[in-house]
Design an enzyme around this catalytic site. Structure first.
Site, short mmCIF file in Angstrom:
data_model
loop_
_atom_site.label_atom_id
_atom_site.label_comp_id
_atom_site.label_asym_id
_atom_site.label_seq_id
_atom_site.Cartn_x
_atom_site.Cartn_y
_atom_site.Cartn_z
N ASP A 277 0.82 -1.20 0.00
CA ASP A 277 0.00 0.00 0.00
C ASP A 277 0.87 1.26 0.00
OD1 ASP A 277 -2.64 1.41 0.47
OD2 ASP A 277 -1.49 2.11 2.20
N GLU A 332 0.92 -0.52 -5.27
CA GLU A 332 -0.13 0.48 -5.43
C GLU A 332 0.57 1.82 -5.70
OE1 GLU A 332 -3.74 2.75 -3.11
OE2 GLU A 332 -1.73 2.54 -2.29
#
Length: 624
Positions: A277, A332
């Protein structure tokens, strides 16, 4: 240790003294001091009790007592705590010693690494129609069978790393080595992963190494009493938008902590890889705040790049791919940094895939700003295919980002309040429901076939989940109404949600048979603005999309690369998908050796309005 003694280690370079206290010593703050070692390390050895059992028993509470150089006494949770829990009405989490007498033993081997990656993005807590925090066991017994039936071969699990604030969606991590106790025990999570493996499903952890919660008493922040320790001091160590702390990736002990964290999840729980993330925030000193990316190389190579975190990501990928050759890592990153998905030995960051984050934004923009007749086929195709050759992408039409409060699911953008009253299959579809159901299927299939080398769906969106996602918080009176997935809508055959579920299932099964995600990029032969038609070939399969709201084409000429006899293998207009059943699936389409649209062969197809079809050549052995 083998003799049931216990060794506790900590890294607290700014501390004056460390003690361990807890249930085991009657919460005596001074009975068990740590010994100071080199480089800010501390160590404590506790022999077993007289009956040779460990001095600290399973499920007992612990605290690290930190004495600072300023004379303060702080009570902290160990950064390495394996299990933390919040009891009764307590605000702060407690460190709980987890050493079960009968630990879970994995029974099933890891599945083979998928060639075509079809990801089901999941959140355990919302995976129930009931307004509550759902459990690992609920997911194991009630959700995993649905995922298998739908044809997904990979689960991306969100919010597993412990986070004190439920509404943070798991992105404000407080305990990096602890599986969230609000869903159940570590053993129940291990069982979930083991059962997924038995079904041939890969399991990825949504890992958050980009930042950490600011919590002090039950987080990493100010663990040793200093502003830094695991983080940079302010201002570099603070994220202004996320209100969180940023790691110091140049510190050896921080790197050891984070790399150990990756190994822990791989070995203790047997995850199969990670979705990292916040990679954009890690890559740049500006964290992507107030910065646009046009694709110019000057945006990616310069003093704005945080080389410490970039090298950490290279090292993390090198280690996990060396230790676990079949693992999968996904970045991401919204910036489009070149070589994110190239091997470390080439100078890349070493990820296997990156998220194609422009695609869901494009679909939302189209639905918000354009009438159906104004959809730009060329612009849609450009967005679907705008990726660097040799760097694999995960395509998706919507993820958790699009479902969060402030936005809404694609289905709700398409059908809005009509979903409350007009989704019964016992009554004719009105124009809004008809349009919404047809476009929902077409958007997903176009993204699946053209958008990347992997595909992702967020839990519940496969059947057109209505409304949005909102976790209990003060602003909504701690309501769970929107923090759930209404699988009961699918279980009711008289509702049209079942039809969208059927299409999503068969879309994945068709890909599993023909393997277009693992094939080279598509050859696009038609993107016609007037006809609103897109045609492309991938993996020797022909995709035909007619986005026109009213115009059907009875004899539409398309070019194809391979000669032969084609038959329909997936048709969005089938009645059990919520369509109108206008196509005859027994029809055989024969090619002619007449070049068309730069393809050596051509044939005529019937394509109704707002319909997508997938055709395969009956004379090709797709198994080989």
């Amino acid at each position: 240790m083998p003799d049931n003694s216990l060794i506790f280690k900590e890294w607290a370079p700014a501390a004056e003294a460390l003690f361990l206290t807890g249930d085991f010593n009657g919460w005596d703050n001074f009975a068990h001091p740590y010994q100071k070692k080199e480089f800010g390390k501390w160590e404590l050895h506790i022999p077993p009790k007289q009956d040779s059992t460990p001095a600290v028993s399973h499920n007992s509470k612990l605290k690290v007592v930190v004495h600072t150089r300023a004379g303060d006494r702080l009570y902290r949770i160990s950064p390495w705590a394996k299990y933390v829990a919040k009891y009764e009405k307590s605000v702060i989490y407690d460190w709980v010693h987890w050493d079960p007498p009968q630990p879970y033993i994995h029974k099933h081997p890891r599945p083979l690494k998928p060639r075509s990656l079809r990801i089901y993005e999941s959140h355990v807590g919302i995976a129930s129609p009931e307004g509550k925090v759902a459990s690992y066991s609920n997911f194991t017994h009630n959700v995993l069978p649905k995922i298998k039936d739908l044809g997904y071969n990979c689960i991306q699990m969100m919010a597993i790393m412990e986070h004190a604030y439920y509404a943070s969606f798991g992105y404000q991590v407080t305990s990096f080595f602890a599986a969230s106790s609000r869903f159940g025990t570590p053993e129940e999570l291990k069982e979930l992963i083991d059962v997924a493996h038995s079904l041939g499903i890969f399991v990825l952890l949504d890992v958050v190494h980009s930042h950490a919660s600011k919590n002090t008493e039950d987080g990493l922040n100010q663990f040793d009493g200093s502003e830094s320790c695991f983080f940079h001091s302010a201002p570099r160590g603070e994220h202004s938008l996320w209100d969180s702390r940023l790691f110091n990736y140049s510190s050896w002990e921080v790197m050891r902590f984070l790399l150990s964290n990756l190994r822990w999840w791989m070995e203790e729980y047997r995850f199969d890889g990670f979705r990292f993330d916040g990679v954009t925030s890690m890559l740049y000193h500006h964290h992507g705040i107030g910065t646009g990316f046009s694709g110019d190389y000057s945006e990616y190579f310069g003093l704005q790049v945080d080389e410490d975190s970039l090298v950490y990501l290279m090292l993390a990928n090198h280690i996990v791919h060396t230790l676990y050759p079949d693992c999968i890592t996904i970045a991401e990153d919204v910036s489009g940094m070149p070589a994110v998905c190239r091997p470390v030995q080439e100078g890349g960051l070493g990820f296997d895939y990156r998220l194609a984050m422009a695609i869901p934004d494009k679909w939302i923009q189209i639905l918000k700003e354009f009438k159906d007749e104004d959809w730009n086929m060329g612009n849609i195709v450009f967005t679907m295919t705008n990726r660097r050759y040799g760097e694999k992408c995960i395509a998706y039409s919507e993820s958790h980002d699009q479902a969060l409060v402030g936005d809404k699911t694609l289905a709700f953008w398409l059908m809005d309040k009509e979903m409350y009253t007009s989704m019964s299959s016992l009554i004719p579809m009105n124009s809004i429901i008809d349009r919404g159901i047809q476009l929902h299927k077409m958007i997903r299939l176009l993204t699946h076939g053209l958008g990347g080398e992997g595909y992702l769906n967020f839990i519940g969106n496969e059947f057109g989940h209505p409304e949005w996602l909102d976790f209990p918080r003060v602003g909504n009176n701690e309501s769970y109404h929107y923090a759930r997935r209404q699988f009961n809508l699918v279980d009711t055959d008289r509702l049209r949600y079942k039809q969208l579920y059927n299409f999503d299932r068969d879309m994945n099964r068709t890909e599993d048979k023909y393997g277009w995600l693992a094939a080279p990029p598509a050859y696009i032969s038609v993107k016609h603005e007037g006809d609103k038609v897109i045609v492309f070939e991938r993996a020797n399969v022909l995709f035909v999309f007619n986005f026109h709201p009213t115009q059907s084409y009875t004899s539409y000429k398309v070019g194809v690369g391979s000669a032969g006899k084609f038959k329909i293998k997936l048709d969005s207009d089938e009645i059990h998908y919520g369509g109108h059943g206008r196509l005859d699936h027994s029809t055989e389409f024969f090619t002619e050796p007449v070049a068309f649209n730069d393809r050596p062969n051509s044939m005529m197809v019937y394509i109704p309005c707002r319909t997508a079809i997938v055709l395969a050549n009956e004379e090709i052995d797709y198994c080989n």
